[in-house]
Design a protein around this motif. Sequence first.
Motif, short mmCIF file in Angstrom:
data_model
loop_
_atom_site.label_atom_id
_atom_site.label_comp_id
_atom_site.label_asym_id
_atom_site.label_seq_id
_atom_site.Cartn_x
_atom_site.Cartn_y
_atom_site.Cartn_z
N THR A 147 -1.57 4.79 1.42
CA THR A 147 -1.49 3.83 0.33
C THR A 147 -0.21 3.03 0.47
O THR A 147 0.67 3.36 1.26
CB THR A 147 -1.54 4.53 -1.04
OG1 THR A 147 -1.72 3.55 -2.07
CG2 THR A 147 -0.24 5.29 -1.32
N SER B 24 -1.96 -7.53 -9.03
CA SER B 24 -1.09 -6.59 -8.32
C SER B 24 0.17 -6.46 -9.15
O SER B 24 0.72 -7.46 -9.63
CB SER B 24 -0.74 -7.09 -6.92
OG SER B 24 0.41 -6.42 -6.40
N GLU C 95 -1.13 -0.14 -8.21
CA GLU C 95 -0.44 0.55 -7.11
C GLU C 95 0.17 1.88 -7.54
O GLU C 95 0.30 2.81 -6.74
CB GLU C 95 0.64 -0.36 -6.52
CG GLU C 95 1.68 -0.84 -7.49
CD GLU C 95 2.57 -1.94 -6.93
OE1 GLU C 95 3.59 -2.24 -7.57
OE2 GLU C 95 2.24 -2.50 -5.87
N ASN D 298 -6.60 -1.35 -7.85
CA ASN D 298 -5.69 -2.47 -8.09
C ASN D 298 -4.29 -2.00 -8.48
O ASN D 298 -3.29 -2.58 -8.06
CB ASN D 298 -6.23 -3.39 -9.17
CG ASN D 298 -7.41 -4.23 -8.71
OD1 ASN D 298 -8.38 -4.40 -9.42
ND2 ASN D 298 -7.35 -4.75 -7.50
N LEU E 7 -6.37 -2.80 -2.07
CA LEU E 7 -5.88 -3.51 -3.25
C LEU E 7 -6.99 -4.30 -3.91
O LEU E 7 -7.13 -4.30 -5.14
CB LEU E 7 -4.74 -4.45 -2.86
CG LEU E 7 -4.30 -5.48 -3.91
CD1 LEU E 7 -3.77 -4.77 -5.15
CD2 LEU E 7 -3.25 -6.42 -3.34
N ASP E 8 -7.80 -4.97 -3.09
CA ASP E 8 -8.83 -5.87 -3.62
C ASP E 8 -10.19 -5.57 -3.00
O ASP E 8 -10.29 -4.92 -1.95
CB ASP E 8 -8.48 -7.32 -3.30
CG ASP E 8 -7.16 -7.75 -3.91
OD1 ASP E 8 -7.07 -7.79 -5.14
OD2 ASP E 8 -6.22 -8.04 -3.14
#
Length: 537
Positions: free
Chosen positions: A266, A391, A251, A249, A42-43
């Motif tokens: 994921t 997010s 989703e 980033n 995610l980051d």
Amino acid sequence: MRTKLLLSAALGAMLVFPALSSAEVINGETLATDQVFTYRLLDDIKSFDPQINTDIEGSGVARDLFEGLMNEDQTGGLIPGVAKGYTVSDDKLTYTFNLRDAKWSNGDAVTAQDFVYAWKRLVDPKTASEYAWYMELMGVKNASKVVKGEMSTDDLGVRAVDDHTFEVTLEKAVPYFASMTVHTSTFPVLKSVVEKHGTDWTKPENIVGNGAYVLSEYRSGEKVVRERNPMYWDNEHTIIDKTVGLVINDENQALTRYLAGEVDKTNIPSGQYPRLSKEYPKQAISNPYSCSYIYWFNIGEKGPESLKDVRVRKALSYAVNREVITDRILQGGQYQSYNFAHQKTAGFELPEIDYAGWTQKERDAKAVALLAEAGYNADNPLELTLNYNTSETHKKVAIGVQQFWKQTLGVKLTLANSEWKIHTTKQQAGDFEVSRYAWCGDYNEASTYLDLLTSYSGHNVSGYSNAEYDRLMAESKTMENPNANYAKAEAMLAADMPFAPIYQYTGNIMIQPTLRGWPVDNLMQTYYSRDLYIVEK
């Protein structure tokens, strides 16, 4: 007399793979030619330094690059790492770890002195680690005084008896001490490399680790690549040759790339688990995951005056419709939360929290009354800013809360988004009013949550400080069954409301049908790339 724990059975259970030089089939399945594991991050990673890292995704990378005394198995059980086993003194205050013959990626031997150096480095005020307090929680002798600068790091209760014997002295018996050594902050680092390169020691061209992988490539905000470390003590049983973390980033974009076969694992976008579980029943997974999602209220020196009023904080918390968030926005089996410790935590007894038993209508009515008592109304509306990190899920939850607070309380809430590094830097600096956060357990025991709100916690960014709360948590360390203190601590948090609990996690993930070894039954979701492998389609 000492209790001897060799963990030989666990070691045998860990080494389940035959050497790959002669094996192409595992558990009746043929291995894929390319053993590359690719997953979504995610980051960006905040730091590759074990004593500096603070985030979950960074910990996943650290467990590949370094190895501590103990590891976790597929279900969260404790198994050997660099330590083959350990002994405990009769008074439970001295742990002696017997180290195996392991090497650093540059060929140097891993010694007990490397652990001594790393543990002293963690508590050294010069390191400024946000996890320095963790060694206080572990009960290591003199840790608190060293962290405060009242004693030298040489006074910390750790020593190298010899190259293969690492000894730890505790101030108090902590029943789950050994399990705490799984945390990345306790991992060894090589003094010569750290001192030679300074803050640049974690760059791919400089870093030296003792884990199953080495850092081969890092592009900030794009990717983190780890490749097999031939010097790792159990390299012959490692199957994955390369692990690639891609920073994505969005989703939904990550899911698209997963469905295209570009990533092996994921996260499931909020609201899509019901559909994906029907379309891909063997790939969509939702299991309890030891994390709690909260909104910090800044009641410290830099916080707004309005949030220093507990009536305001309670009103804001009560007005959050958690059922809407879990059942309509997230839809992944998450638990509505009215306390802090995850309800599936081992041995934890979920306490009774008064407002948890109310209907949402009752909570809203109480919230309206409390905010009015505090002096806020249509003519004097409460105005706040909510920070959240990038997010789509965090954004959806934030928009939901914005609507709850506006419709029920007339609150004017401004939403402020930033990347993870900036977001957490602001939190640590106290530069926020309300801020989204999630705490994931460092070990499977309720104290990993409740210790966070002690006044000496390195992660208590709210400014909350309660001497009685500190006493309860300190006392719990030596109790045979600390649940009574945990219940009192949770009740105190509900009364003081330094944060609004929102929901407790489930691990909503997609895993390709060719990936094996993901620890779906581990509440902590602690994974090691060396335990994974890819089979042919």
